[in-house]
Design a protein around this motif. Structure first.
Motif, PDB file in Angstrom:
ATOM      1  N   PRO A 126     -60.476  37.633 -43.091  1.00  0.00           N
ATOM      2  CA  PRO A 126     -61.293  38.779 -43.380  1.00  0.00           C
ATOM      3  C   PRO A 126     -61.569  38.809 -44.889  1.00  0.00           C
ATOM      4  N   GLN A 127     -62.904  39.107 -45.005  1.00  0.00           N
ATOM      5  CA  GLN A 127     -63.503  39.265 -46.522  1.00  0.00           C
ATOM      6  C   GLN A 127     -63.885  40.553 -46.338  1.00  0.00           C
ATOM      7  N   LEU A 128     -62.918  41.682 -47.126  1.00  0.00           N
ATOM      8  CA  LEU A 128     -62.911  43.043 -46.314  1.00  0.00           C
ATOM      9  C   LEU A 128     -63.066  44.080 -47.389  1.00  0.00           C
ATOM     10  N   PHE A 129     -64.104  44.810 -47.044  1.00  0.00           N
ATOM     11  CA  PHE A 129     -64.391  45.898 -48.013  1.00  0.00           C
ATOM     12  C   PHE A 129     -64.893  45.485 -48.939  1.00  0.00           C
ATOM     13  N   VAL A 130     -66.012  44.509 -49.183  1.00  0.00           N
ATOM     14  CA  VAL A 130     -66.669  43.934 -50.302  1.00  0.00           C
ATOM     15  C   VAL A 130     -67.075  44.863 -51.292  1.00  0.00           C
ATOM     16  N   MET A 175     -66.885  42.789 -44.258  1.00  0.00           N
ATOM     17  CA  MET A 175     -67.255  43.997 -44.144  1.00  0.00           C
ATOM     18  C   MET A 175     -67.445  44.870 -45.501  1.00  0.00           C
ATOM     19  N   GLY A 176     -68.425  45.365 -45.427  1.00  0.00           N
ATOM     20  CA  GLY A 176     -68.844  46.106 -46.655  1.00  0.00           C
ATOM     21  C   GLY A 176     -68.033  47.316 -46.951  1.00  0.00           C
ATOM     22  N   PHE A 207     -70.706  47.435 -39.593  1.00  0.00           N
ATOM     23  CA  PHE A 207     -69.973  47.106 -40.699  1.00  0.00           C
ATOM     24  C   PHE A 207     -70.154  47.789 -41.971  1.00  0.00           C
ATOM     25  N   ALA A 208     -70.962  48.979 -41.863  1.00  0.00           N
ATOM     26  CA  ALA A 208     -71.281  49.834 -42.894  1.00  0.00           C
ATOM     27  C   ALA A 208     -70.649  51.131 -43.025  1.00  0.00           C
TER      28      ALA A 208
END
Length: 405
Positions: free
Chosen positions: A130-134, A151-152, A377-378
């Motif tokens: 996970p590349q989470l809450f960019v 996810m942004g 994912f916004a």
């Protein structure tokens, strides 16, 4: 009787045998988590042209310490590992590999920067980490079918650009607009949103001027857009460039309708250094409470924020936008981990991140909430407009949505 007694003793022994480990008996783990710890990675700029962003990582570390002091997440402590990439994409790639392959984190949380995150997006998705809450508002963070591990978090830049357009069309329909923007995905996303929002009135834009984040000063760009005859100026800028833009507009004696992107609207790192006198009347967009706004003086949620800073980050400037941002995003990450329960797999972390329903961290503005789903994912899409009055942002107007038509 003896048989019944034996059965009772055996039952009691069985309960004793399992009770100490009951909490974790059915746990599922991927690398980076166990019965005692959750390893969380992070990458942002503690040095380089946008080093003011480094406060984000410091507040996140402080918030996770608070969580650990209070018992952790379902009995597990967070081990937060944060590295500096100096806002350099090649360095970001290096640090992401280190976190995933050497430190073996469960996921990377709130890596900050649009070009930097773009550089690691394919890697993270190939690895299934996970590349989470960019920390960036590019629309590419909201493509769950293509990038299911990214996810942004904040309202995306196109959303904000469309809100700028709505405001201009409602208040200055014959505007002559000049746009100063960062020459990368960050700036181009804002510009696209603005043009989409203007629609068939996009010809109102009379000047588009890009700059490189590595440029030490951008004064010449501001001089150029003023010469276009524009009466409306939109500065799409991170803190350093935002402050330079405000000072230069004032120095030139230019009096446009000045719209400033939210990422450069921090009172602590932009407005105060640029000068409150120079900043009066600037319009921006907000989704976070301004700690200096007296309307929150008796707000219970804001009091929690103040108490946290007093104990865990007493030297932080509470009027710094990025301090509030880091607090809110940390609360959201904790919510996701709490929802994970004892299933600390990477797939479940993403599943729970995509299962936030009307979540409202302490410092979100009333009426704004975080919502996600497997196809969305916004997390946030709404903002309010605000105008710089005196030494604070004064909110006005209704909640605006910049969602794409």
């Amino acid at each position: 009787m003896r048989a019944r007694l034996f059965a009772a003793v055996a039952s009691g022994l069985a309960m004793l045998a399992f009770s100490p480990g009951d909490t974790f008996a059915q746990s599922k783990y991927d690398v980076g988590a166990n019965d005692h710890e959750i390893k969380v990675g992070n990458i942002l700029a503690y040095s380089g042209p946008v080093s003011s962003l480094g406060i984000i990582g410091k507040i996140e570390a402080a918030y996770f310490k608070k969580v650990n002091d209070e018992g952790g997440i379902n009995g597990r402590k967070i081990k937060f590992i944060s590295y500096d990439d100096a806002y350099s994409p090649p360095k970001t790639v290096e640090q992401a590999r280190k976190l995933v392959e050497s430190d073996e984190v469960l996921f990377i949380f709130n890596p900050v920067g649009t070009p930097t995150n773009a550089a690691i997006q394919k890697y993270m998705n190939t690895k299934g980490v996970p590349q989470l809450f960019v920390g960036g508002g590019a629309t590419r963070w909201n493509k769950p079918a293509e990038f299911p591990w990214t996810m942004g978090f904040q309202p995306n830049y196109q959303t904000e650009g469309r809100i700028f357009a709505k405001y201009i069309l409602a208040t200055k329909p014959d505007a002559k607009i000049a746009v100063l923007y960062q020459n990368d995905d960050l700036g181009k996303d804002y510009l696209k949103g603005l043009k989409d929002g203007l629609g068939d009135r996009a010809s109102l834009i009379v000047a588009e001027e890009s700059y490189e984040i590595s440029e030490p000063v951008i004064d010449s760009h501001v001089v150029k857009v003023k010469a276009s005859g524009a009466d409306t100026f939109i500065a799409i800028a991170l803190p350093r460039v935002a402050a330079q833009s405000i000072r230069k507009v004032s120095e030139l004696g230019w009096k446009p309708l000045f719209i400033l992107s939210s990422i450069g609207a921090s009172i602590g790192t932009v407005i105060r250094p640029a000068g409150f006198d120079n900043s009066q009347g600037i319009v921006s967009t907000v989704y976070l409470k301004d700690p200096s706004d007296p309307q929150w003086a008796n707000d219970e949620a804001k009091q929690k924020f103040d108490d946290f800073l007093a104990k865990y980050a007493p030297d932080a400037d509470k009027n710094d936008y990025f301090v509030v941002y880091a607090y809110v995003i940390s609360q959201t990450m904790v919510k996701v981990l709490q929802q994970c329960g004892n299933d600390l797999t990477r797939a479940n972390v993403m599943r729970q991140a995509a299962n936030l329903v009307d979540f409202r961290p302490d410092m979100l503005l009333p009426g704004i909430a975080i919502n996600t789903s497997a196809t969305d994912f916004a997390p946030m899409k709404d903002m309010r407009t605000a105008r710089m009055q005196g030494d604070r942002w004064e909110i006005f107007g209704d909640i605006l949505s910049g969602s794409a038509p």
